[in-house]
Design a protein around this motif. Structure first.
Motif, PDB file in Angstrom:
ATOM      1  N   ARG A 435      40.706 -20.863  19.620  1.00 23.55           N
ATOM      2  CA  ARG A 435      40.710 -22.059  19.072  1.00 23.55           C
ATOM      3  C   ARG A 435      41.265 -22.863  20.160  1.00 23.55           C
ATOM      4  O   ARG A 435      40.725 -24.264  20.391  1.00 23.55           O
ATOM      5  CB  ARG A 435      41.529 -22.212  18.017  1.00 23.55           C
ATOM      6  CG  ARG A 435      40.705 -21.677  16.652  1.00 23.55           C
ATOM      7  CD  ARG A 435      41.389 -21.930  15.158  1.00 23.55           C
ATOM      8  NE  ARG A 435      42.886 -21.888  15.505  1.00 23.55           N
ATOM      9  CZ  ARG A 435      43.363 -20.638  15.138  1.00 23.55           C
ATOM     10  NH1 ARG A 435      42.638 -19.708  14.759  1.00 23.55           N
ATOM     11  NH2 ARG A 435      44.711 -20.427  15.465  1.00 23.55           N
ATOM     12  N   HIS A 439      46.206 -20.371  21.117  1.00 24.02           N
ATOM     13  CA  HIS A 439      45.735 -19.334  20.499  1.00 24.02           C
ATOM     14  C   HIS A 439      45.120 -18.251  21.351  1.00 24.02           C
ATOM     15  O   HIS A 439      45.132 -16.900  21.039  1.00 24.02           O
ATOM     16  CB  HIS A 439      44.338 -19.744  19.463  1.00 24.02           C
ATOM     17  CG  HIS A 439      43.712 -18.709  18.730  1.00 24.02           C
ATOM     18  ND1 HIS A 439      42.486 -18.611  18.710  1.00 24.02           N
ATOM     19  CD2 HIS A 439      44.523 -17.608  18.129  1.00 24.02           C
ATOM     20  CE1 HIS A 439      41.878 -17.542  17.912  1.00 24.02           C
ATOM     21  NE2 HIS A 439      43.115 -17.137  17.417  1.00 24.02           N
ATOM     22  N   GLU A 540      33.399 -19.993  12.099  1.00 27.71           N
ATOM     23  CA  GLU A 540      34.689 -19.855  12.250  1.00 27.71           C
ATOM     24  C   GLU A 540      35.215 -18.580  11.323  1.00 27.71           C
ATOM     25  O   GLU A 540      34.718 -18.610  10.391  1.00 27.71           O
ATOM     26  CB  GLU A 540      35.440 -21.158  11.769  1.00 27.71           C
ATOM     27  CG  GLU A 540      37.018 -21.029  11.975  1.00 27.71           C
ATOM     28  CD  GLU A 540      37.627 -22.213  12.014  1.00 27.71           C
ATOM     29  OE1 GLU A 540      37.129 -23.416  11.927  1.00 27.71           O
ATOM     30  OE2 GLU A 540      39.110 -22.277  12.105  1.00 27.71           O
ATOM     31  N   GLY A 544      39.071 -16.441  14.842  1.00 25.44           N
ATOM     32  CA  GLY A 544      38.482 -17.124  15.921  1.00 25.44           C
ATOM     33  C   GLY A 544      36.873 -17.471  15.680  1.00 25.44           C
ATOM     34  O   GLY A 544      36.338 -17.226  14.577  1.00 25.44           O
ATOM     35  N   HIS A 545      36.380 -18.112  16.570  1.00 25.89           N
ATOM     36  CA  HIS A 545      34.869 -18.261  16.542  1.00 25.89           C
ATOM     37  C   HIS A 545      33.790 -17.092  17.049  1.00 25.89           C
ATOM     38  O   HIS A 545      34.225 -16.730  17.893  1.00 25.89           O
ATOM     39  CB  HIS A 545      34.597 -19.623  17.382  1.00 25.89           C
ATOM     40  CG  HIS A 545      35.062 -20.864  16.740  1.00 25.89           C
ATOM     41  ND1 HIS A 545      36.496 -21.445  17.165  1.00 25.89           N
ATOM     42  CD2 HIS A 545      34.757 -21.646  15.784  1.00 25.89           C
ATOM     43  CE1 HIS A 545      36.947 -22.370  16.546  1.00 25.89           C
ATOM     44  NE2 HIS A 545      35.946 -22.688  15.657  1.00 25.89           N
TER      45      HIS A 545
END
Ligand code: GDP
Ligand code: PGA
Ligand code: MN
Ligand code: MN
Length: 610
Positions: A435, A439, A540, A544-545
């Motif tokens: 992010r 992170h 998301e 995380g992504h």
């Protein structure tokens, strides 16, 4: 008095001269050879190594000016349990390193070094990590009693008379002290009068020691690259990480690559994976997706500084590739094959074929017969491997046709993205985007990977390997984490690289790799770049992504949709099982752990519902 040989390029630099003499007094070599780095010197040393049986010259029609070596079977990898950070204060070495009081260590090692070079030549290797014309060149002098190490150093680092003359020049002109790292190495096998040498001299007692405050390295007992080529792990990672902490930059276990899209957009990516987890292969990647181009800059070490533009600029301080041989072939790494096929390379602990070539597991054209790395007859039916799993090629970086021109720029390249990765059979998805910087630092600090043959010890055990630097952080890892956090906080975070976490090594139920890896990893790099450009979709998740369905380019990929989904999956139950391990890992650092990591962990737990 020890004789200096005729090839001498002895120095006017009093500090270097005094140190060389001091070490010669202690170690008692028969002669001292000041390395020039010339072709004649290479000829002389490689011939001498053929004479002692250390080197076998390969067939010049297949691999010109190249050599095969087999080590003592006990001296095949880095020795982490014999590696020490001898800081003055034990607390500065932190919970992840071995420590001994520096004076105690010196006394112990002086005992080992006393007379240890008898019957041998001591080579003086002036070297520079990074560019000779860098703003502040990073000099070192390695003293070694190994011709194998000297020859390998010539491949892996810029070395020789030119470097020595530059040190002398700067010392003569400068008001400021010219720094150079004294790096002492001995295989620890003195020869009595008339005693014949063995092909691979070494000693059962091994010490790989860094003195961080003195910026000094002492290594004893091993001839293996990571233990003996002192410019690499000992200087460019352990000692340099301490310098970097003190001076506000970063010394990292990272490859550097340049990626160009079909639209001509260029990005620079650095990636930290533990030893034998894919750095060299990714650095030389040949994309499978049309129109994309990768050029290599470095395959193991990145030195990164904030530039005048506020971005993070990286250089590769090395001059060669020291790559894992097994698994390297025309399909997995055609660029590495082309590089080594040009010759001028040293192959250690692979198999030797009857036509004077080398072979290893995973290479094409399996020979009917060969000599194994242990010197035994080998056939495809043999139960033992032909090559040690950590067998290596050592080859000049300049021979790599896909080397980016920026390699020669002392300023380096501005890094757009940092990837962390390791070997995990489960849990870690193919790619996850952090992010933000904090992170991402948390991801790096909790990086985990199965142990490999690059270090002595059990293989396949999952351990935390923060930023892939566990064996290389030259100080307290808690302070190292703080340094990472501060690099984001003290600088303009919007200009810092974005951070991603990758895993090429997730397995299916049958134990096979879910993801084909190698050239197909270009698909992941494409998604990373499209994220930077704001073009690719992500979803998301608690960690995380990750790529949104359809966002990863899988055009022409030979994988079922179910397998792709499994490679990308975030399994909440598997992640919940990581939490106690991360907690235990963080607890090791006590008050030295940045408090924001506990906040990050709390956030992760909350999102997982753990
Ligand atoms: P390094 O030590 O981090 O530079 O790792 P290398 O690039 O030398 O690779 C170490 C080992 O992992 C070699 O045997 C490679 O063939 C293998 N490897 C590298 N990349 C991949 C990948 O994407 N997938 C798989 N399955 N294996 C890989
Ligand atoms: P590697 O380098 O990272 O390419 O394996 C050697 C090592 O780390 O020991
Ligand atoms: Mn490495
Ligand atoms: Mn490598």
């Amino acid at each position: 008095m020890t004789a200096t040989t005729e090839t001498s390029a002895a120095t006017t630099h009093q500090g270097i001269l005094a140190w060389v003499n001091e070490i010669a007094e202690l170690t008692q070599p028969d002669s001292i050879h000041w390395c020039t780095g010339s072709d004649e010197e290479w000829e002389q040393l490689t011939s001498a190594l053929e004479g002692t049986g250390t080197f076998t010259r390969l067939n010049p029609e297949i691999k010109p000016n190249s050599f095969y070596a087999a080590s003592d079977p006990t001296d095949v990898a880095r020795v982490e349990d014999r590696t020490y950070i001898c800081s003055v204060d034990e607390k500065d070495c932190g919970p992840t390193n071995n420590w001994m009081d520096p004076e105690e260590m010196k006394t112990l090692m002086r005992g080992l070094y006393a007379g240890c070079m008898k019957g041998r030549t001591m080579y003086v290797i002036p070297f520079v990590m990074g560019h000779l014309d860098a703003e502040k060149p990073m000099f070192g002098i390695e003293l070694t009693d190994s011709a194998y190490v000297t020859v390998s150093m010539r491949v892996m680092a810029r070395m020789g008379t030119e470097v020595l003359r530059r040190i002398e020049e700067l010392a003569a002109n400068g008001t400021e002290d010219v720094q150079w790292v004294p790096a002492l190495h001995s295989v620890g096998k003195p020869l009595a009068d008339g005693e014949a040498d063995v092909a691979w001299p070494c000693n059962d007692t091994k010490y790989i020691v860094q003195f961080p405050e003195e910026r000094m390295i002492w290594s004893f007992g091993s001839g293996y690259g990571g233990n003996a080529l002192l410019g690499k792990k000992c200087y460019a990672l352990r000692i340099a990480s301490v310098m970097a902490r003190d001076e506000g930059w970063m010394a990292e276990h990272m490859l550097i690559l340049k990626l160009t899209s079909p639209h001509g957009v260029t990005k620079y990516i650095a990636a930290a994976f533990p030893s034998a987890c894919g750095k060299t292969n990714l650095a030389m990647l040949k994309p499978t997706i049309p129109g994309w181009k990768v050029e290599a800059i470095g395959d193991d070490i990145a030195w990164m500084r904030i530039g005048e533009d506020g971005r993070l600029w990286a250089v590769n301080p090395e001059f060669g590739f020291f790559g894992v041989a097994p698994g390297t072939n025309e399909h997995t790494n055609p660029n590495a094959m082309a590089t080594i096929n040009k010759g001028n390379s040293v192959f250690t602990n692979v198999a030797l074929t009857e036509d004077g070539d080398v072979w290893w597991e995973g290479l094409e054209n399996t020979p009917a017969r060969a000599t194994s790395w242990k010197g035994q007859p080998w056939t495809p039916d043999s139960e033992e491997l032909s090559s040690h799993p950590n067998s290596r090629y050592c080859t000049p970086i300049k021979q790599c046709d896909m080397l980016a021109a920026e390699y020669d720029d002392p300023r380096g390249v501005p890094i757009d993205a940092i990837l962390f990765g390791g070997r995990r059979k489960t849990t870690i998805p193919l790619v996850t985007e952090a992010r933000d910087w904090t992170h991402g630092t948390f991801m790096g600090a909790t990086l985990s990977s199965e142990t490999t043959a690059a270090a002595v010890g059990a293989v396949g055990i999952v351990r935390r390997d923060p930023m892939a630097m566990l064996p290389f952080i030259g100080y307290n890892a808690g302070d190292y984490f703080t340094h990472w956090i501060n690099m984001g906080k003290d600088n303009d975070e919007s200009k810092m690289p974005r951070i991603f976490y990758v895993n090429w090594f997730r397995r299916d139920e049958d134990g096979g790799f879910l993801w084909p890896g190698f050239g197909e990893n270009s698909r992941v790099l494409k998604w990373v770049i499209e994220r930077l450009e704001g073009q690719a979709a992500a979803v998301e998740t608690p960690i995380g992504h990750v790529p949104a369905p359809g966002a990863l380019d899988v055009d022409g990929l030979d994988m079922t949709p179910a397998a792709i989904e499994a490679a990308l999956a975030v399994d909440v139950e598997e992640w919940k099982a990581e939490i106690p391990q991360i907690t235990e890992w963080f607890e090791k650092f006590g008050d030295d752990l940045p408090a924001v990591f506990w906040t990050e962990l709390d956030g992760l737990k909350e999102r997982l519902g753990a």
